[in-house]
Design an enzyme around this catalytic site. Structure first.
Site, PDB file in Angstrom:
ATOM      1  N   ILE A   4       0.827  -1.214   0.000  1.00 51.43           N
ATOM      2  CA  ILE A   4       0.000   0.000   0.000  1.00 51.43           C
ATOM      3  C   ILE A   4       0.862   1.266   0.000  1.00 51.43           C
ATOM      4  O   ILE A   4       0.424   2.328  -0.431  1.00 51.43           O
ATOM      5  CB  ILE A   4      -0.951  -0.010   1.220  1.00 51.43           C
ATOM      6  CG1 ILE A   4      -2.177   0.842   0.977  1.00 51.43           C
ATOM      7  CG2 ILE A   4      -0.254   0.389   2.497  1.00 51.43           C
ATOM      8  CD1 ILE A   4      -3.295   0.611   1.979  1.00 51.43           C
ATOM      9  N   HIS A   6       5.661 -12.112   5.813  1.00 49.75           N
ATOM     10  CA  HIS A   6       5.596 -11.544   4.466  1.00 49.75           C
ATOM     11  C   HIS A   6       6.989 -11.246   3.955  1.00 49.75           C
ATOM     12  O   HIS A   6       7.878 -10.902   4.726  1.00 49.75           O
ATOM     13  CB  HIS A   6       4.739 -10.268   4.428  1.00 49.75           C
ATOM     14  CG  HIS A   6       5.106  -9.247   5.463  1.00 49.75           C
ATOM     15  ND1 HIS A   6       4.730  -9.354   6.775  1.00 49.75           N
ATOM     16  CD2 HIS A   6       5.824  -8.094   5.370  1.00 49.75           C
ATOM     17  CE1 HIS A   6       5.175  -8.305   7.455  1.00 49.75           C
ATOM     18  NE2 HIS A   6       5.860  -7.534   6.630  1.00 49.75           N
ATOM     19  N   ASN A  49      11.175  -8.543   7.277  1.00 53.07           N
ATOM     20  CA  ASN A  49      11.436  -7.958   8.590  1.00 53.07           C
ATOM     21  C   ASN A  49      10.822  -8.862   9.650  1.00 53.07           C
ATOM     22  O   ASN A  49       9.662  -9.263   9.520  1.00 53.07           O
ATOM     23  CB  ASN A  49      10.820  -6.551   8.671  1.00 53.07           C
ATOM     24  CG  ASN A  49      11.427  -5.619   7.642  1.00 53.07           C
ATOM     25  OD1 ASN A  49      12.610  -5.689   7.357  1.00 53.07           O
ATOM     26  ND2 ASN A  49      10.603  -4.766   7.064  1.00 53.07           N
TER      27      ASN A  49
HETATM   28  P1  5GP Z   1       6.668  -4.667   7.732  1.00 48.23           P
HETATM   29  O1  5GP Z   1       6.873  -3.292   8.292  1.00 48.23           O
HETATM   30  O2  5GP Z   1       5.878  -5.523   8.697  1.00 48.23           O
HETATM   31  O3  5GP Z   1       7.931  -5.336   7.278  1.00 48.23           O
HETATM   32  O4  5GP Z   1       5.814  -4.488   6.417  1.00 48.23           O
HETATM   33  C1  5GP Z   1       4.445  -4.275   6.406  1.00 48.23           C
HETATM   34  C2  5GP Z   1       4.113  -3.705   5.061  1.00 48.23           C
HETATM   35  O5  5GP Z   1       2.730  -3.829   4.880  1.00 48.23           O
HETATM   36  C3  5GP Z   1       4.460  -2.229   4.914  1.00 48.23           C
HETATM   37  O6  5GP Z   1       5.337  -2.056   3.809  1.00 48.23           O
HETATM   38  C4  5GP Z   1       3.101  -1.556   4.678  1.00 48.23           C
HETATM   39  O7  5GP Z   1       3.165  -0.514   3.735  1.00 48.23           O
HETATM   40  C5  5GP Z   1       2.255  -2.710   4.190  1.00 48.23           C
HETATM   41  N1  5GP Z   1       0.840  -2.598   4.523  1.00 48.23           N
HETATM   42  C6  5GP Z   1       0.289  -2.277   5.725  1.00 48.23           C
HETATM   43  N2  5GP Z   1      -1.046  -2.299   5.666  1.00 48.23           N
HETATM   44  C7  5GP Z   1      -1.362  -2.662   4.394  1.00 48.23           C
HETATM   45  C8  5GP Z   1      -2.606  -2.855   3.713  1.00 48.23           C
HETATM   46  O8  5GP Z   1      -3.704  -2.717   4.255  1.00 48.23           O
HETATM   47  N3  5GP Z   1      -2.527  -3.230   2.400  1.00 48.23           N
HETATM   48  C9  5GP Z   1      -1.342  -3.407   1.759  1.00 48.23           C
HETATM   49  N4  5GP Z   1      -1.384  -3.768   0.465  1.00 48.23           N
HETATM   50  N5  5GP Z   1      -0.163  -3.221   2.363  1.00 48.23           N
HETATM   51  C10 5GP Z   1      -0.165  -2.851   3.675  1.00 48.23           C
END
Ligand code: 5GP
Length: 148
Positions: free
Chosen positions: A69, A139, A126
């Site tokens: 997103i 992820h 991460n």
């Molecule tokens: P993290 O910080 O856990 O490694 O990555 C989480 C990722 O999920 C971030 O890059 C953030 O932009 C993405 N993200 C968070 N909420 C959503 C959402 O509702 N939809 C999508 N497509 N991505 C999301």
């Protein structure tokens, strides 16, 4: 505060320290513990259940890939297993061989679909508090489409 006049340098310093402490605590809560139990209400679980929309790139029996997103590069896709795994450690310990192969296959297929299989890309997962993980569902960030 008894004995310390409000507005005095000591009272101001004390208030600043309290604010700093509260902000650290709030920030710590946003990050995920690597050993945390799976939270079925996390945003990716909700996407998997169809409760939230996602711009899907690839889907199989075992995995889903969709655009981040908030993309950090021209190509920024998240690849996730469909099973309830918080991080790579829990996935490695508990997922079946089919799920593991399915996730690897989804990553490769996504790279091909996004046209970065030859130009190259970065694959990042991460993990936990120190890794800066904010969504408690395993992820992989597949990032590319430009020189990183
Ligand atoms: P993290 O910080 O856990 O490694 O990555 C989480 C990722 O999920 C971030 O890059 C953030 O932009 C993405 N993200 C968070 N909420 C959503 C959402 O509702 N939809 C999508 N497509 N991505 C999301």
């Amino acid at each position: 505060m008894k004995g310390v006049p409000t507005g005095s340098p000591v009272a101001i310093l004390f208030s600043l320290l309290i604010m700093l402490l509260l902000s650290c605590l709030a920030h710590a809560e946003e990050r995920v513990d690597a050993a945390a139990d799976y939270d079925t209400n996390n945003v990716f679980a909700r996407i998997l259940r169809g409760e939230l929309p996602a711009d899907i790139v690839f889907e199989s029996e075992y995995a889903l890939a969709f655009h981040d997103i908030s993309p950090k590069a021209r190509v920024h896709v998240l690849v996730i297993p469909k099973g309830p795994y918080t991080n790579i450690l829990q996935f490695n310990q508990n997922a079946s061989s089919e799920e593991k192969l399915g996730l690897l296959d989804a990553i490769s297929q996504t790279a091909r679909i996004m046209g970065v299989d030859e130009s190259g890309f970065r694959l990042v997962s991460n993990t936990g508090r120190d890794g800066g993980q904010t969504v408690p569902h395993l992820h992989f960030h597949l990032i590319g489409g430009e020189h990183l």
